[in-house]
Write a protein that holds these residues in place. Structure first.
Motif, PDB file in Angstrom:
ATOM      1  N   ALA A   2       9.945  15.525  -8.066  1.00  0.00           N
ATOM      2  CA  ALA A   2       9.385  16.534  -7.199  1.00  0.00           C
ATOM      3  C   ALA A   2       8.571  16.748  -6.362  1.00  0.00           C
ATOM      4  O   ALA A   2       8.626  17.225  -5.316  1.00  0.00           O
ATOM      5  CB  ALA A   2       9.282  17.613  -8.548  1.00  0.00           C
ATOM      6  N   GLU A   3       7.426  15.691  -6.465  1.00  0.00           N
ATOM      7  CA  GLU A   3       6.402  15.677  -5.716  1.00  0.00           C
ATOM      8  C   GLU A   3       6.930  14.962  -4.465  1.00  0.00           C
ATOM      9  O   GLU A   3       6.704  15.420  -3.008  1.00  0.00           O
ATOM     10  CB  GLU A   3       5.420  14.699  -6.055  1.00  0.00           C
ATOM     11  N   SER A   4       8.095  14.002  -4.530  1.00  0.00           N
ATOM     12  CA  SER A   4       8.721  13.469  -3.310  1.00  0.00           C
ATOM     13  C   SER A   4       9.336  14.304  -2.513  1.00  0.00           C
ATOM     14  O   SER A   4       9.325  14.563  -1.327  1.00  0.00           O
ATOM     15  CB  SER A   4       9.295  12.140  -3.783  1.00  0.00           C
TER      16      SER A   4
ATOM     17  N   TYR B  61      10.865   8.877   3.993  1.00  0.00           N
ATOM     18  CA  TYR B  61      11.013   8.447   2.807  1.00  0.00           C
ATOM     19  C   TYR B  61       9.645   8.526   2.064  1.00  0.00           C
ATOM     20  O   TYR B  61       8.720   8.589   2.691  1.00  0.00           O
ATOM     21  CB  TYR B  61      11.376   6.846   2.833  1.00  0.00           C
ATOM     22  N   ARG B  62       9.691   8.467   0.891  1.00  0.00           N
ATOM     23  CA  ARG B  62       8.470   8.455  -0.254  1.00  0.00           C
ATOM     24  C   ARG B  62       8.846   7.269  -1.127  1.00  0.00           C
ATOM     25  O   ARG B  62       9.720   7.169  -1.787  1.00  0.00           O
ATOM     26  CB  ARG B  62       8.241   9.707  -0.647  1.00  0.00           C
ATOM     27  N   TRP B  63       7.764   6.685  -1.499  1.00  0.00           N
ATOM     28  CA  TRP B  63       7.751   5.761  -2.814  1.00  0.00           C
ATOM     29  C   TRP B  63       7.752   6.526  -3.944  1.00  0.00           C
ATOM     30  O   TRP B  63       6.654   7.520  -4.247  1.00  0.00           O
ATOM     31  CB  TRP B  63       6.728   4.695  -2.586  1.00  0.00           C
ATOM     32  N   ILE B  64       8.529   6.531  -5.127  1.00  0.00           N
ATOM     33  CA  ILE B  64       8.013   6.694  -6.526  1.00  0.00           C
ATOM     34  C   ILE B  64       7.483   5.562  -7.184  1.00  0.00           C
ATOM     35  O   ILE B  64       8.371   4.535  -7.429  1.00  0.00           O
ATOM     36  CB  ILE B  64       9.349   7.340  -7.231  1.00  0.00           C
TER      37      ILE B  64
ATOM     38  N   GLN C  26       0.903  -1.005   0.017  1.00  0.00           N
ATOM     39  CA  GLN C  26       0.047   0.036  -0.051  1.00  0.00           C
ATOM     40  C   GLN C  26       0.834   1.409   0.049  1.00  0.00           C
ATOM     41  O   GLN C  26       1.768   1.221   0.778  1.00  0.00           O
ATOM     42  CB  GLN C  26      -0.878  -0.155   1.157  1.00  0.00           C
ATOM     43  N   PHE C  27       0.259   2.267  -0.710  1.00  0.00           N
ATOM     44  CA  PHE C  27       1.221   3.321  -1.050  1.00  0.00           C
ATOM     45  C   PHE C  27       0.256   4.729  -0.558  1.00  0.00           C
ATOM     46  O   PHE C  27      -0.295   5.143  -1.262  1.00  0.00           O
ATOM     47  CB  PHE C  27       1.750   3.552  -2.403  1.00  0.00           C
ATOM     48  N   PRO C  28       0.583   5.135   0.885  1.00  0.00           N
ATOM     49  CA  PRO C  28      -0.388   6.067   1.330  1.00  0.00           C
ATOM     50  C   PRO C  28      -0.080   7.317   0.777  1.00  0.00           C
ATOM     51  O   PRO C  28       0.964   7.910   0.410  1.00  0.00           O
ATOM     52  CB  PRO C  28      -0.068   6.211   2.764  1.00  0.00           C
ATOM     53  N   ASP C  29      -1.201   8.151   0.482  1.00  0.00           N
ATOM     54  CA  ASP C  29      -1.250   9.303  -0.187  1.00  0.00           C
ATOM     55  C   ASP C  29      -0.837  10.546   0.848  1.00  0.00           C
ATOM     56  O   ASP C  29      -0.698  11.469   0.482  1.00  0.00           O
ATOM     57  CB  ASP C  29      -2.352   9.727  -0.991  1.00  0.00           C
TER      58      ASP C  29
END
Length: 94
Positions: A62-64, A24-27, A14-17
């Motif tokens: 850029a969003e991350s 950390y963030r997933w791309i 699951q990739f939370p918004d």
């Protein structure tokens, strides 16, 4: 999905918004974001992209960066370095 096919990424992770407090963030890349993926013996991942796909990867990055920038001001340096690199690509004498 048959037993021979690997599960889709969204089926196993699951990739939370929402904004989180971790560092950390997933791309997540979809089929349209790349042409091919390679993993070398050291576990490094390479993604083959065209100009449009490169733009999408930059948007995702850029969003991350924006999501993480509240944690550390170093993100400003990353954006500045990226802008300078793009300027050098367009005009090497700049």
């Amino acid at each position: 999905m048959s037993d021979d096919e690997p599960p889709e990424l969204g089926d196993v992770m699951q990739f939370p918004d929402e904004q989180r407090d971790d560092e950390y963030r997933w791309i997540v890349l979809f089929e349209d974001d790349y042409e091919n993926v390679a993993i070398d013996v050291d576990g490094n991942v390479g993604v083959k992209v065209d100009i449009t796909q490169t733009g999408e990867l930059m948007r995702l990055a850029a969003e991350s960066l924006a999501a993480l920038s509240h944690r550390d001001a170093v993100g400003d340096d990353v954006l500045r370095d990226m802008a300078e690199r793009l300027e050098q690509e367009v005009d090497p004498d700049a």
